[in-house]
Scaffold this active site. Structure first.
Site, short mmCIF file in Angstrom:
data_model
loop_
_atom_site.label_atom_id
_atom_site.label_comp_id
_atom_site.label_asym_id
_atom_site.label_seq_id
_atom_site.Cartn_x
_atom_site.Cartn_y
_atom_site.Cartn_z
CE LYS A 130 -4.21 -2.10 0.37
NZ LYS A 130 -3.95 -3.48 0.86
C1 LIG Z 1 -4.57 -4.85 0.75
C2 LIG Z 1 -3.49 -6.06 0.56
C3 LIG Z 1 -4.52 -7.17 -0.06
C4 LIG Z 1 -5.40 -7.32 -1.27
O1 LIG Z 1 -5.21 -5.89 -2.10
P1 LIG Z 1 -6.49 -5.68 -2.72
O2 LIG Z 1 -6.27 -3.99 -3.26
O3 LIG Z 1 -7.31 -5.72 -1.66
O4 LIG Z 1 -6.64 -6.35 -4.01
C5 LIG Z 1 -3.75 -8.04 -0.13
N1 LIG Z 1 -2.62 -8.68 0.92
C6 LIG Z 1 -1.95 -7.12 1.40
C7 LIG Z 1 -1.06 -7.75 2.51
C8 LIG Z 1 -3.04 -6.03 0.99
O5 LIG Z 1 -2.35 -5.26 2.93
#
Ligand SMILES: *Cc1c(COP(=O)(O)O)cnc(C)c1O
Length: 457
Positions: free
Chosen positions: A111
């Site tokens: 993120k």
């Molecule tokens: C947010 C997240 C996901 C999923 O990502 P999406 O954008 O919802 O598909 C997978 N793994 C981790 C560690 C995350 O923080």
């Protein structure tokens, strides 16, 4: 670039507008009216670029004319200056797979890659100059900390982060609730992630409230998140120099959708392999065409404990040949009947592009254990689901697995699997001594609104 909504192609917004709004006024998701397509020779000319230069090249397609390329380059370079790898991301060949480590930013999950840029975009696009901006975020554990780390120091911005109370890992919570200054408000909602996301979406659809607090959003439905995530698909392809599959742990369909856009932009991609946990709505809809949310189960992969997969609407728009009426009908079915069903043709378009596998907690633990025993490499549980899904899909292409989080964030689960502590990454060495700050609120829209109004007075 101009943008419209998945529910209305007559809308016409600039990048700055869609960035600060997040969600379209009709409840749809923003989509660019056009997509740059790279020819093979154009791709070749990008292949030796540094990560920062490549990111500038890809992202600039989507934010001109609001942001000049030179300015964007400075912004991208600043955004990634606090990552602990030279090239922002890292690719490791482990066994048969290529593991793409996306977790070397300040809060140890992928993120950060979009959010660090988004933090800088708020400044560069002058969004919070005239009026204080209140940013609302629903998080399944990682978006919240990434948003806080990116926006912590902003003078004219407040950040309200809703996470599901006691449904994220201890280290996820701590990273989020200890970096706060006075403009950061962590709220633990007595509910699950879908409840948090619903509250945020309802506040966005409430025009009076949205305008009153000058609200903005950085959830994965924000198009700016997607465009930053497209970059690492290109980067991986150039490192491997051959057509590959990508296996992606998914909840909200954000990260894997970025791969889909990369493919549409001309990148040679085999299959996009969607990995889910027991909350397998995406695996079910991809394999059967039926989209039917169940109750959310708590799993060892909390960032994917989602049953309403918002970004899927963007794919629906495309597979129905950009037919907004079809999207509206499907969304109405979902609202009124609790589910929708896709037609044969739509399903076959999806299956051409995607594969999907659900990996349950037992398998996740087993994969972490086997991977460690075989290769000495520690996977976070989310990444492990994608490794598991990649093993189940058989074709001749190599597979890049998106490593979405550092195993430290899920140290308890890793310990369960391999009976070892994960050593503490440099970004969070001071964590144990920091004080946590968060408010616990009922799963109630009005109560959350009241809390926000009180804090923004
Ligand atoms: C947010 C997240 C996901 C999923 O990502 P999406 O954008 O919802 O598909 C997978 N793994 C981790 C560690 C995350 O923080």
């Amino acid at each position: 670039m101009r943008y419209y909504s998945t529910r209305d192609k007559k809308l016409d917004f600039s990048f700055t507008e869609i960035f600060s709004r997040g969600l379209a006024p009709d409840g749809g998701l923003f989509i660019p009216s056009d997509l740059k397509k790279y020819s093979n020779s154009q791709l070749k000319s990008l292949q030796n670029l540094s990560y920062v230069d490549l990111a500038t090249e890809i992202i600039s397609n989507f934010c001109s004319p609001d942001l000049e390329k030179e300015k964007l380059k400075t912004l991208v370079s600043k955004a990634y200056s606090n990552f602990l790898t030279k090239e922002v991301v890292k690719i490791n060949k482990v066994g048969d797979i290529y593991l793409l480590e996306l977790y070397h930013g300040p809060t140890l999950a992928f993120k950060d890659i979009a959010m660090q840029i988004i933090g800088k975009l708020y400044d560069e696009l002058n969004i919070s100059v005239e009026k204080k901006v209140n940013i609302l975020v629903a998080t399944s554990g990682d978006t919240g900390s990434a948003a806080i780390a990116a926006l912590n120091d902003k003078k004219n911005i407040n950040v309200f982060v809703l996470h599901p109370h006691e449904k994220i890992s201890k280290n996820q919570r701590k990273i989020m609730t200890t970096i706060g200054s006075t403009n950061i408000f962590n709220i633990a909602i007595k509910g699950n992630f879908d409840d948090c996301q619903k509250i945020v979406k309802e506040m966005f659809s409430d025009n009076d409230f949205r305008e009153k607090i000058n609200m903005s959003g950085v959830n994965s439905i924000n198009w700016a998140r997607i465009i930053c995530q497209i970059v690492y698909y290109f980067y991986s392809y150039f490192k491997l120099s051959k057509k590959t599959n990508f296996a992606v742990p998914t909840g909200n369909f954000g990260d894997v959708y970025a791969g889909y856009i990369a493919k549409k932009m001309g990148l040679p991609i085999g299959k996009l392999i969607v990995a889910t946990n027991q909350n397998d709505i995406l695996a079910r809809v991809i394999n059967s065409g039926d989209y039917k949310p169940n109750d959310v189960k708590s799993t060892l992969t909390p960032s994917m404990d989602i049953q309403i997969s918002s970004n899927f609407e963007r794919l629906l728009f495309d597979i129905s040949e950009q037919n907004e009426k079809r999207v509206i009908n499907l969304m109405n079915d979902l609202k009124n009947k609790g589910s929708f069903s896709l037609g044969e043709k739509e399903i076959s378009i999806i299956k051409d592009i995607f594969d999907a596998e659900a990996i349950d907690d037992n398998e996740t633990i087993r994969i972490i254990r086997d991977f460690f025993n075989n290769f000495g490499f520690i996977l976070d549980p989310h990444t492990a689901t994608a490794v598991g899904a990649s093993y189940k899909v058989k074709n001749d292409l190599p597979t890049v697995v998106l490593g979405t989080a550092h195993p430290y964030k899920f140290a308890d689960t890793v310990k369960l699997a391999i009976n070892r502590e994960v050593s503490t990454p440099e970004q969070v060495v001071a964590l144990p001594d920091k004080k946590e700050k968060f408010e616990i609120l009922d799963n109630n829209l009005q109560k959350v609104k009241n809390y926000i109004l009180e804090k923004t007075q």
